[in-house]
Scaffold this motif. Sequence first.
Motif, short mmCIF file in Angstrom:
data_model
loop_
_atom_site.label_atom_id
_atom_site.label_comp_id
_atom_site.label_asym_id
_atom_site.label_seq_id
_atom_site.Cartn_x
_atom_site.Cartn_y
_atom_site.Cartn_z
N THR A 127 0.83 -1.21 0.00
CA THR A 127 0.00 0.00 0.00
C THR A 127 0.86 1.26 0.00
OG1 THR A 127 -1.76 -1.17 1.18
CG2 THR A 127 -1.85 1.23 1.21
N ASN A 128 1.89 1.28 0.84
CA ASN A 128 2.78 2.44 0.91
C ASN A 128 3.53 2.65 -0.42
OD1 ASN A 128 2.07 3.07 3.53
ND2 ASN A 128 3.70 1.83 4.42
N ARG A 131 0.97 4.06 -2.90
CA ARG A 131 0.62 5.47 -2.59
C ARG A 131 1.66 6.44 -3.11
NH1 ARG A 131 -1.78 4.21 3.00
NH2 ARG A 131 -3.97 4.08 2.48
#
Length: 135
Positions: A127-128, A131
């Motif tokens: 996810t990081n 993003r």
Amino acid sequence: MTDRISPEHRSWNMSRIRSKNTKPELIVRSLLYKMGYRFRLHRKDLPGKPDIVLPKYKTVIFVHGCYWHRHADCKLAYKPKSHIHFWQNKFSKTIKRDRLRTKQIQDLGWRVIIIWECETANTEILTNKIRGCHR
């Protein structure tokens, strides 16, 4: 060291290894969609036909298998015990091709994100990394 399986069976095994729609790629695509990103797949007009293209962010994502693309210090990128010279040559060519494709895409003004197969097991890391595609 000799191979324990026949050449025909080895060929059958190798034919089952996918280049598109792999499990790690499907995990990344599913997460991208859940996060609200819309994307295109395998655009032929970009060098290397990236696995995932985010046109809005002018970003491409390559989902690399740790073994085939030689993820540094990864347990999945183990060294084969037979036909060592063949495999070293094959891996070397893959790494050079990956670097060339990355540079070609960057020269066109696109960002390149590489997601490794082992990273798909950790949703937080994944996810990081995703993003960061629109920064």
